[in-house]
Write an enzyme that holds these catalytic residues in place. Structure first.
Site, PDB file in Angstrom:
ATOM      1  N   SER A 144       8.309  22.242  -3.904  1.00 26.82           N
ATOM      2  CA  SER A 144       9.472  22.864  -3.243  1.00 26.82           C
ATOM      3  C   SER A 144      10.467  23.316  -4.310  1.00 26.82           C
ATOM      4  CB  SER A 144      10.125  21.813  -2.335  1.00 26.82           C
ATOM      5  OG  SER A 144      11.395  22.225  -1.883  1.00 26.82           O
ATOM      6  N   TYR A 157      13.947  14.303   1.187  1.00 26.34           N
ATOM      7  CA  TYR A 157      13.063  15.432   0.898  1.00 26.34           C
ATOM      8  C   TYR A 157      13.154  15.800  -0.587  1.00 26.34           C
ATOM      9  CZ  TYR A 157      10.771  20.003   1.587  1.00 26.34           C
ATOM     10  OH  TYR A 157       9.923  21.086   1.521  1.00 26.34           O
TER      11      TYR A 157
HETATM   12  P1  NAD Z   1       5.310  23.129   9.002  1.00 25.23           P
HETATM   13  O1  NAD Z   1       6.256  22.133   9.578  1.00 25.23           O
HETATM   14  O2  NAD Z   1       4.924  24.309   9.803  1.00 25.23           O
HETATM   15  O3  NAD Z   1       3.977  22.412   8.508  1.00 25.23           O
HETATM   16  C1  NAD Z   1       3.921  21.065   8.140  1.00 25.23           C
HETATM   17  C2  NAD Z   1       2.501  20.572   8.327  1.00 25.23           C
HETATM   18  O4  NAD Z   1       2.427  19.185   7.977  1.00 25.23           O
HETATM   19  C3  NAD Z   1       2.044  20.676   9.795  1.00 25.23           C
HETATM   20  O5  NAD Z   1       0.692  21.044   9.830  1.00 25.23           O
HETATM   21  C4  NAD Z   1       2.207  19.249  10.279  1.00 25.23           C
HETATM   22  O6  NAD Z   1       1.365  18.938  11.385  1.00 25.23           O
HETATM   23  C5  NAD Z   1       1.795  18.474   9.033  1.00 25.23           C
HETATM   24  N1  NAD Z   1       2.233  17.095   9.088  1.00 25.23           N
HETATM   25  C6  NAD Z   1       3.504  16.641   9.066  1.00 25.23           C
HETATM   26  N2  NAD Z   1       3.509  15.311   9.216  1.00 25.23           N
HETATM   27  C7  NAD Z   1       2.209  14.909   9.308  1.00 25.23           C
HETATM   28  C8  NAD Z   1       1.562  13.652   9.487  1.00 25.23           C
HETATM   29  N3  NAD Z   1       2.243  12.504   9.630  1.00 25.23           N
HETATM   30  N4  NAD Z   1       0.213  13.632   9.540  1.00 25.23           N
HETATM   31  C9  NAD Z   1      -0.498  14.775   9.450  1.00 25.23           C
HETATM   32  N5  NAD Z   1       0.059  15.984   9.281  1.00 25.23           N
HETATM   33  C10 NAD Z   1       1.391  16.050   9.223  1.00 25.23           C
HETATM   34  O7  NAD Z   1       6.032  23.610   7.686  1.00 25.23           O
HETATM   35  P2  NAD Z   1       5.509  24.382   6.377  1.00 25.23           P
HETATM   36  O8  NAD Z   1       6.652  25.135   5.868  1.00 25.23           O
HETATM   37  O9  NAD Z   1       4.227  25.104   6.648  1.00 25.23           O
HETATM   38  O10 NAD Z   1       5.278  23.148   5.397  1.00 25.23           O
HETATM   39  C11 NAD Z   1       4.115  22.984   4.622  1.00 25.23           C
HETATM   40  C12 NAD Z   1       4.505  22.375   3.281  1.00 25.23           C
HETATM   41  O11 NAD Z   1       5.292  23.312   2.562  1.00 25.23           O
HETATM   42  C13 NAD Z   1       5.348  21.104   3.392  1.00 25.23           C
HETATM   43  O12 NAD Z   1       4.943  20.174   2.403  1.00 25.23           O
HETATM   44  C14 NAD Z   1       6.740  21.607   3.098  1.00 25.23           C
HETATM   45  O13 NAD Z   1       7.569  20.594   2.584  1.00 25.23           O
HETATM   46  C15 NAD Z   1       6.428  22.661   2.067  1.00 25.23           C
HETATM   47  N6  NAD Z   1       7.491  23.640   1.838  1.00 25.23           N
HETATM   48  C16 NAD Z   1       7.880  24.500   2.804  1.00 25.23           C
HETATM   49  C17 NAD Z   1       8.886  25.423   2.533  1.00 25.23           C
HETATM   50  C18 NAD Z   1       9.368  26.414   3.548  1.00 25.23           C
HETATM   51  O14 NAD Z   1      10.311  27.153   3.259  1.00 25.23           O
HETATM   52  N7  NAD Z   1       8.772  26.509   4.718  1.00 25.23           N
HETATM   53  C19 NAD Z   1       9.489  25.445   1.277  1.00 25.23           C
HETATM   54  C20 NAD Z   1       9.067  24.547   0.317  1.00 25.23           C
HETATM   55  C21 NAD Z   1       8.061  23.660   0.603  1.00 25.23           C
END
Ligand code: NAD
Length: 252
Positions: A144, A157
């Site tokens: 991130s 986070y």
């Molecule tokens: P999202 O919330 O759509 O996806 C998160 C995923 O993690 C989902 O598939 C969810 O089911 C899974 N998950 C969460 N808790 C879980 C558990 N206990 N068991 C199994 N699966 C679980 O959001 P996203 O943006 O696609 O996030 C994906 C990754 O990217 C994450 O690690 C997030 O921190 C990271 N991220 C996202 C952004 C952003 O701007 N969207 C920026 C930096 C990092």
């Protein structure tokens, strides 16, 4: 000559592949030729459809990654179905928002457990399997901007993603000599479920957009290329790095 980005014959485990960045990464790896094992709590119906439409094999492992319980099953089912594991993408992650002065132990533990603890021990289990296989492997952690910065009202986070940057480098130090590449992708601000609250906050949303040189939030499709690169032989000499995919955010 085959492309250095070709993943034909490789098996990739992607956690949290039912939606958002994980779904886009699974589809990009499948487009490059990999078979996909999707791990998560929610059936990855759309991801299965997209991967199978590309002619790749797909298996899903139902798993709640808030505990270490599913780790053995994830590796065992992957090997049972596809014979080996070549790529692991630690994508599943959660975020909890509150003022630091009000932050609860539950909001601390929940985030650290999924984003850091399970990620480390799943990586350990997959790394052991890759060492047994003796043909190297690629591990990609989804970090991130808060692997570099503190963020606002998301202390657990920020701690988890800064810790993830640390274990990315720590594991790379140990495993680079074994042919296992451990790296991370650091996404900037992407339109997914993870940022729904942020995008709903007009002031924060406007401030974030104003700082992104590319002039827009990322979309899941923006992340796939970096994942394919770090999963491929093109990245064989890349170890312990965080690859920012951020529309230029960090350069500001
Ligand atoms: P999202 O919330 O759509 O996806 C998160 C995923 O993690 C989902 O598939 C969810 O089911 C899974 N998950 C969460 N808790 C879980 C558990 N206990 N068991 C199994 N699966 C679980 O959001 P996203 O943006 O696609 O996030 C994906 C990754 O990217 C994450 O690690 C997030 O921190 C990271 N991220 C996202 C952004 C952003 O701007 N969207 C920026 C930096 C990092």
């Amino acid at each position: 000559m085959s492309s250095p980005f070709d993943l034909t014959g490789k098996t990739a485990i992607v956690t949290g592949a039912n939606t958002g960045l994980g779904q886009a990464i699974a589809e990009a790896l499948a487009t490059a030729g990999a078979d996909i094992v999707a791990v998560g709590r929610t059936p990855p119906v759309d991801t299965r459809f997209a991967v199978e439409a590309l002619g790749r094999r797909f298996h899903d492992v139902s798993a709640d990654l808030s505990t270490l319980e599913p780790i053995g099953r994830i590796v065992a089912e992957t090997v049972e179905h596809f014979g080996a594991v070549d790529i692991l993408v630690n994508n599943a992650g959660i975020i909890r928002r509150n003022d630091a002065a009000l932050f609860t132990e539950d909001d601390w533990d929940a985030v650290m457990d999924v984003n850091l603890k399970t990620t480390f021990f799943l990586t350990q289990a997959v790394g052991r399997r890759m060492m047994e296989q003796g043909r190297g492997g690629k591990i990609i952690n989804i970090a991130s901007m808060l692997s570099y910065q503190g963020g606002i009202r998301v202390p657990s986070y920020a701690a988890s993603k800064s810790g993830l940057a640390g274990i990315t480098k720590a594991l790379a130090n140990e495993w680079a000599g074994k042919g296992i590449n451990v790296n991370a992708i650091a996404p900037g601000y992407f339109s997914t479920n993870n940022t729904t609250a942020l995008r709903a906050d007009e002031d924060r949303s406007r401030d974030i957009l104003a700082r992104i040189p590319a002039g827009r939030w990322g979309t899941p499709a923006d992340i796939g290329g970096a994942a394919v690169f770090l999963s491929s032989s093109a990245a064989d000499y890349v170890h312990g790095t965080l690859l920012a995919v951020d529309g230029g955010w960090l350069g500001r």
